[in-house]
Design a protein around this motif. Structure first.
Motif, short mmCIF file in Angstrom:
data_model
loop_
_atom_site.label_atom_id
_atom_site.label_comp_id
_atom_site.label_asym_id
_atom_site.label_seq_id
_atom_site.Cartn_x
_atom_site.Cartn_y
_atom_site.Cartn_z
N ALA A 232 -42.90 2.67 86.33
CA ALA A 232 -43.56 3.95 85.64
C ALA A 232 -42.91 5.22 85.87
O ALA A 232 -42.39 5.62 84.63
CB ALA A 232 -44.98 4.38 85.87
N ILE A 233 -42.69 5.51 86.84
CA ILE A 233 -41.77 7.12 87.01
C ILE A 233 -40.39 6.77 87.07
O ILE A 233 -39.53 7.20 86.65
CB ILE A 233 -42.45 7.74 88.38
N VAL B 174 -46.10 0.67 95.17
CA VAL B 174 -44.95 1.56 94.94
C VAL B 174 -44.01 0.95 93.75
O VAL B 174 -43.41 1.42 93.01
CB VAL B 174 -44.06 1.35 96.21
N ILE C 253 -45.49 -0.40 91.07
CA ILE C 253 -46.12 0.01 89.69
C ILE C 253 -45.53 1.43 89.61
O ILE C 253 -45.27 1.86 88.39
CB ILE C 253 -47.59 -0.01 89.76
N ALA C 254 -45.55 2.28 90.62
CA ALA C 254 -45.18 3.61 90.55
C ALA C 254 -43.55 3.96 90.09
O ALA C 254 -43.21 4.62 89.22
CB ALA C 254 -45.44 4.33 91.71
N GLU C 255 -42.82 2.99 90.76
CA GLU C 255 -41.31 2.91 90.58
C GLU C 255 -41.09 2.74 89.02
O GLU C 255 -40.34 3.33 88.19
CB GLU C 255 -40.65 2.21 91.57
N ILE D 226 -40.15 7.71 83.37
CA ILE D 226 -40.29 9.13 83.21
C ILE D 226 -38.92 9.63 83.58
O ILE D 226 -38.44 10.45 82.84
CB ILE D 226 -41.35 9.87 84.01
N THR D 227 -38.24 9.30 84.68
CA THR D 227 -36.94 9.77 85.03
C THR D 227 -35.89 9.69 83.80
O THR D 227 -35.05 10.41 83.63
CB THR D 227 -36.29 9.15 86.27
#
Lengths: 249, 98, 103
Positions: free
Chosen positions: C60-61, C54, C56-58, C65-66
């Motif tokens: 990156a995203i 989570v 890593i995803a947080e 991205i956000t």
């Protein structure tokens, strides 16, 4: 609140902002009270579903428990998540230029040197790291979503200079956007013939099938997130003035 | 007081801040940001609950949160697109009325 | 109270502060920047809680991205004042206070 005493005031009798404040405090207070009660009543012996997952991890084809949950035990969630992402992309995709090429390189006279160097050095490294994350997702932290997000970040970096343009309504882009959903549904329904139920992988091929689905998901998620970003910078003719402002700076 | 309890309380507090922002904030973009803060609070609560037993980490909430992050960014993008459209509609109608 | 608990408490305090500031800051640009900071701190918090996927995803995203989406949308809705600012800038060189404001 009591700054001015207006005797002939004939506005609404109830202040709307105060009402919303009181309502929000009440709702949040109730929620907090209930959850704090639940959390405090838990004595720390509850392990959730962790033992069940560690018991069945050999049946899933991967050793990372989160990848096992996402793509095997609860594959429906991931399938529907990809579908939701596709629906959002369809909702905001511009409806023009069907016949323009998928990928286009434009010669820009005025280049931002720092940005160009950053693109040249960072983007290949990000692509390689995303591939590593996708591969390592089977047994370490990582996986399709992280790899897709990284690649989308790299493509956002590429869009900052107007050198590269991707047309998200071209045929190629549409195929790549629906690729993961099509592959996921095809594999899931084909498994009804072999295994008897939807999305139940055969034990020998489960690792391979998960890797295939994850690779397609990475491609689709990358394109979906990049198209979400490009919907703000390249739609309608208002964006033309925006581009001018940016190049002046 | 374990760290999991600390983090779950922090998640609840973030949720409360975000909820307050959604109700009170004036600009639409602030409301979208407040929704995202609410989301971060909920994710923190879930991940903290996955660790309430200090010896075992439950991977199921992690997978749910991973799904939730992607859905949250999709919803944010949709909301921002609608906001931009409404803004341009407002502007063009104001220019017409002038 | 060991060092890890102090780190946790500091992290949580700064996350709550950033959460408040990312909604109620004065300018929308500051709100967005504070929200990106909140996402990065959240990635550290997920690492503290043992959820590395989570995190890593947080990072990156949630932060990458956000933040890019929010900034792009902000760029579309902000009032474009370039023409109004340019004459002001030439005048501002005479006054010390005005230049400080523009910086």
């Amino acid at each position: 609140m009591f700054n001015k005493l207006d005797i002939e005031y004939d506005g609404p009798a109830v202040d709307k902002s105060a009402l919303s404040l009181i309502a929000s405090v009440l709702v949040v207070g109730l929620l907090l009270a209930v959850t704090i009660k639940i959390v405090l009543s838990d004595k720390g012996h509850n392990t959730g579903l962790a033992p069940l997952i560690t018991q069945n991890i050999e049946l899933s084809g991967v050793t990372n428990p989160i990848t096992a949950v996402l793509l095997n035990f609860r594959a429906y969630d991931t399938l529907l998540e990809i579908a939701v992402l596709l629906v959002v992309v369809l909702a905001i995709l511009p409806t023009r230029d069907h016949h323009a090429p998928f990928f286009k390189r434009i010669e820009v006279s005025k280049q931002n040197l720092v940005l160009l160097a950053l693109q040249r050095w960072i983007t290949p490294a990000v692509v390689i790291f995303a591939g590593y994350l996708l591969w390592a997702g089977a047994h370490q932290p990582g996986g399709a979503f992280q790899a897709g997000a990284l690649l989308a970040g790299a493509s956002v970096l590429m869009f900052q200079s107007d050198t590269y343009q991707v047309n998200y309504t071209s045929f190629m882009a549409r195929v790549l956007l629906v690729l993961s959903l099509v592959v996921f549904i095809t594999i899931g329904t084909a498994l009804i013939w072999f295994e008897g139920s939807l999305l139940t992988y055969p034990l020998a091929f489960s690792g391979l099938l998960i890797l295939l689905i994850e690779t397609c998901a990475t491609v689709s998620i990358t394109l979906a997130l990049a198209s979400l970003y490009s919907s703000f910078i390249a739609s309608e003719n208002i964006s033309v003035t925006d581009h001018k402002h940016r190049t002046i700076k | 007081m374990t760290s999991a309890l600390l983090y779950s309380m922090a998640g609840l507090a973030l949720f409360a801040i975000g909820f307050f922002g959604v109700v009170v904030a004036s600009h639409v973009m602030r409301k979208i940001l407040a929704l995202n803060v609410m989301g971060v609070g909920i994710f923190m609560f879930l991940i903290a609950l996955a660790k309430r037993n200090p010896l075992v980490v439950d991977p199921l909430p992690h997978a749910l949160v991973l799904t939730g992050i992607v859905i949250a960014v999709a919803g944010t993008a949709l909301a921002l697109n609608l906001m931009v459209r409404i803004h341009h509609m407002d502007q063009s109608s104001q220019e017409q009325s002038k | 109270m060991n060092l890890v608990m102090i780190f946790d408490a500091l992290l949580i305090f700064s996350m709550l502060t950033l959460g408040w500031m990312s909604i109620f800051s004065l300018s929308l640009f500051r709100c967005i920047v504070f929200f990106v900071c909140l996402g990065l701190l959240a990635a550290i918090a997920w690492g503290q809680l043992g959820a590395f996927d989570v995190a890593i995803a947080e990072a990156a995203i949630g932060a990458g991205i956000t933040g890019a989406l929010l900034l792009a949308a902000w760029n579309r809705i902000r009032p474009h004042r370039t023409k109004a600012i340019e004459p002001n800038l030439t005048n501002a060189k005479t006054s010390q206070k005005d230049t400080r404001e523009h910086v």
